[in-house]
Design a protein around this motif. Structure first.
Motif, PDB file in Angstrom:
ATOM      1  N   UNK A 119       0.869  -1.177   0.000  1.00 49.29           N
ATOM      2  CA  UNK A 119       0.000   0.000   0.000  1.00 49.29           C
ATOM      3  C   UNK A 119       0.903   1.223   0.000  1.00 49.29           C
ATOM      4  N   UNK A 120       0.717   2.103  -0.975  1.00 47.09           N
ATOM      5  CA  UNK A 120       1.500   3.325  -1.083  1.00 47.09           C
ATOM      6  C   UNK A 120       0.593   4.515  -0.780  1.00 47.09           C
ATOM      7  N   UNK A 121       0.735   5.131   0.409  1.00 40.52           N
ATOM      8  CA  UNK A 121      -0.128   6.257   0.769  1.00 40.52           C
ATOM      9  C   UNK A 121       0.024   7.458  -0.164  1.00 40.52           C
ATOM     10  N   UNK A 122       1.210   7.640  -0.739  1.00 36.33           N
ATOM     11  CA  UNK A 122       1.442   8.784  -1.630  1.00 36.33           C
ATOM     12  C   UNK A 122       0.582   8.705  -2.894  1.00 36.33           C
ATOM     13  N   UNK A 123       0.458   7.501  -3.434  1.00 36.42           N
ATOM     14  CA  UNK A 123      -0.331   7.324  -4.661  1.00 36.42           C
ATOM     15  C   UNK A 123      -1.714   6.752  -4.377  1.00 36.42           C
ATOM     16  N   UNK A 124      -1.953   6.366  -3.099  1.00 41.00           N
ATOM     17  CA  UNK A 124      -3.210   5.751  -2.666  1.00 41.00           C
ATOM     18  C   UNK A 124      -3.496   4.446  -3.419  1.00 41.00           C
ATOM     19  N   UNK A 125      -2.440   3.680  -3.709  1.00 42.61           N
ATOM     20  CA  UNK A 125      -2.585   2.427  -4.443  1.00 42.61           C
ATOM     21  C   UNK A 125      -2.412   1.235  -3.510  1.00 42.61           C
ATOM     22  N   UNK A 126      -3.367   0.299  -3.629  1.00 41.83           N
ATOM     23  CA  UNK A 126      -3.294  -0.987  -2.927  1.00 41.83           C
ATOM     24  C   UNK A 126      -3.018  -2.051  -3.978  1.00 41.83           C
ATOM     25  N   UNK A 127      -2.006  -2.883  -3.736  1.00 44.78           N
ATOM     26  CA  UNK A 127      -1.696  -3.984  -4.649  1.00 44.78           C
ATOM     27  C   UNK A 127      -1.967  -5.290  -3.907  1.00 44.78           C
ATOM     28  N   UNK A 128      -2.688  -6.191  -4.559  1.00 45.42           N
ATOM     29  CA  UNK A 128      -3.010  -7.495  -3.988  1.00 45.42           C
ATOM     30  C   UNK A 128      -2.045  -8.554  -4.503  1.00 45.42           C
ATOM     31  N   UNK A 129      -2.007  -9.712  -3.821  1.00 48.53           N
ATOM     32  CA  UNK A 129      -1.152 -10.829  -4.259  1.00 48.53           C
ATOM     33  C   UNK A 129      -1.443 -11.253  -5.689  1.00 48.53           C
ATOM     34  N   UNK A 130      -2.683 -11.079  -6.121  1.00 49.57           N
ATOM     35  CA  UNK A 130      -3.070 -11.464  -7.481  1.00 49.57           C
ATOM     36  C   UNK A 130      -2.459 -10.549  -8.538  1.00 49.57           C
ATOM     37  N   UNK A 131      -1.850  -9.429  -8.085  1.00 50.93           N
ATOM     38  CA  UNK A 131      -1.264  -8.462  -9.006  1.00 50.93           C
ATOM     39  C   UNK A 131      -2.208  -7.319  -9.341  1.00 50.93           C
ATOM     40  N   UNK A 132      -3.463  -7.441  -8.923  1.00 54.93           N
ATOM     41  CA  UNK A 132      -4.426  -6.378  -9.195  1.00 54.93           C
ATOM     42  C   UNK A 132      -4.147  -5.189  -8.286  1.00 54.93           C
ATOM     43  N   UNK A 133      -4.297  -3.987  -8.844  1.00 54.40           N
ATOM     44  CA  UNK A 133      -4.037  -2.762  -8.091  1.00 54.40           C
ATOM     45  C   UNK A 133      -5.274  -1.877  -8.134  1.00 54.40           C
ATOM     46  N   UNK A 134      -5.528  -1.199  -7.010  1.00 53.42           N
ATOM     47  CA  UNK A 134      -6.702  -0.330  -6.882  1.00 53.42           C
ATOM     48  C   UNK A 134      -6.286   0.997  -6.277  1.00 53.42           C
ATOM     49  N   UNK A 184       0.159  -8.240   3.887  1.00 57.19           N
ATOM     50  CA  UNK A 184      -0.087  -9.584   4.385  1.00 57.19           C
ATOM     51  C   UNK A 184      -1.487  -9.743   4.954  1.00 57.19           C
ATOM     52  N   UNK A 185      -2.193  -8.620   5.123  1.00 52.31           N
ATOM     53  CA  UNK A 185      -3.554  -8.663   5.646  1.00 52.31           C
ATOM     54  C   UNK A 185      -4.569  -8.934   4.547  1.00 52.31           C
ATOM     55  N   UNK A 186      -5.648  -9.586   4.921  1.00 51.44           N
ATOM     56  CA  UNK A 186      -6.709  -9.913   3.973  1.00 51.44           C
ATOM     57  C   UNK A 186      -7.734  -8.778   3.963  1.00 51.44           C
ATOM     58  N   UNK A 187      -8.153  -8.369   2.761  1.00 55.45           N
ATOM     59  CA  UNK A 187      -9.115  -7.276   2.615  1.00 55.45           C
ATOM     60  C   UNK A 187     -10.197  -7.627   1.603  1.00 55.45           C
ATOM     61  N   UNK A 188     -11.306  -6.913   1.721  1.00 55.70           N
ATOM     62  CA  UNK A 188     -12.345  -6.934   0.703  1.00 55.70           C
ATOM     63  C   UNK A 188     -12.409  -5.514   0.161  1.00 55.70           C
ATOM     64  N   UNK A 189     -12.231  -5.379  -1.129  1.00 55.87           N
ATOM     65  CA  UNK A 189     -12.256  -4.069  -1.777  1.00 55.87           C
ATOM     66  C   UNK A 189     -13.508  -3.976  -2.624  1.00 55.87           C
ATOM     67  N   UNK A 190     -14.276  -2.913  -2.412  1.00 54.55           N
ATOM     68  CA  UNK A 190     -15.431  -2.611  -3.256  1.00 54.55           C
ATOM     69  C   UNK A 190     -14.976  -1.531  -4.231  1.00 54.55           C
ATOM     70  N   UNK A 191     -15.224  -1.760  -5.510  1.00 54.82           N
ATOM     71  CA  UNK A 191     -14.767  -0.807  -6.515  1.00 54.82           C
ATOM     72  C   UNK A 191     -15.828  -0.640  -7.592  1.00 54.82           C
ATOM     73  N   UNK A 192     -15.715   0.465  -8.318  1.00 55.84           N
ATOM     74  CA  UNK A 192     -16.626   0.709  -9.430  1.00 55.84           C
ATOM     75  C   UNK A 192     -16.252  -0.229 -10.561  1.00 55.84           C
ATOM     76  N   UNK A 193     -17.215  -1.046 -10.981  1.00 61.39           N
ATOM     77  CA  UNK A 193     -16.975  -2.014 -12.050  1.00 61.39           C
ATOM     78  C   UNK A 193     -16.511  -1.278 -13.299  1.00 61.39           C
ATOM     79  N   UNK A 194     -15.470  -1.761 -13.899  1.00 62.61           N
ATOM     80  CA  UNK A 194     -14.921  -1.138 -15.097  1.00 62.61           C
ATOM     81  C   UNK A 194     -13.810  -0.151 -14.778  1.00 62.61           C
ATOM     82  N   UNK A 195     -13.537   0.062 -13.490  1.00 64.03           N
ATOM     83  CA  UNK A 195     -12.445   0.945 -13.074  1.00 64.03           C
ATOM     84  C   UNK A 195     -11.625   0.225 -12.012  1.00 64.03           C
ATOM     85  N   UNK A 196     -10.617   0.915 -11.520  1.00 64.28           N
ATOM     86  CA  UNK A 196      -9.855   0.391 -10.387  1.00 64.28           C
ATOM     87  C   UNK A 196      -9.955   1.342  -9.202  1.00 64.28           C
ATOM     88  N   UNK A 197     -11.045   2.099  -9.131  1.00 64.19           N
ATOM     89  CA  UNK A 197     -11.261   3.046  -8.039  1.00 64.19           C
ATOM     90  C   UNK A 197     -11.954   2.357  -6.868  1.00 64.19           C
TER      91      UNK A 197
END
Length: 80
Positions: free
Chosen positions: A30-45, A59-72
């Motif tokens: 997780x990079x606070x400067x860019x507000x990007x979360x990267x998961x083990x699967x390689x997906x970034x939000x 290393x923590x498990x999360x559930x991310x809700x995002x706008x379908x068709x975006x990575x927000x």
């Protein structure tokens, strides 16, 4: 005629609606400067402004809700 107008208005209302999707995964970075979360699967939000990030750890498990068709990410929940 009224039926056609009502149907058209209903369809226009749906066209503007955003659909939400969810993904569960393990945080690798997780990079606070860019507000990007990267998961083990390689997906970034990108975390949207105003979203709370309590106890977010690599290393923590999360559930991310995002706008379908975006990575927000519109919500991030830590799964314990």
């Amino acid at each position: 005629m009224k039926k056609i107008i009502i149907t058209t208005v209903s369809l226009l209302g749906l066209a503007g609606a955003a659909y939400a999707a969810e993904i569960e995964g393990v945080v690798t970075n997780y990079d606070p400067a860019t507000k990007m979360i990267v998961l083990e699967s390689g997906e970034a939000f990108r975390v949207a402004d105003g979203v709370q990030l309590d106890n977010l750890q690599p290393g923590g498990k999360v559930v991310i809700t995002y706008d379908d068709g975006t990575t927000d990410a519109t919500a991030v929940s830590v799964v314990e």
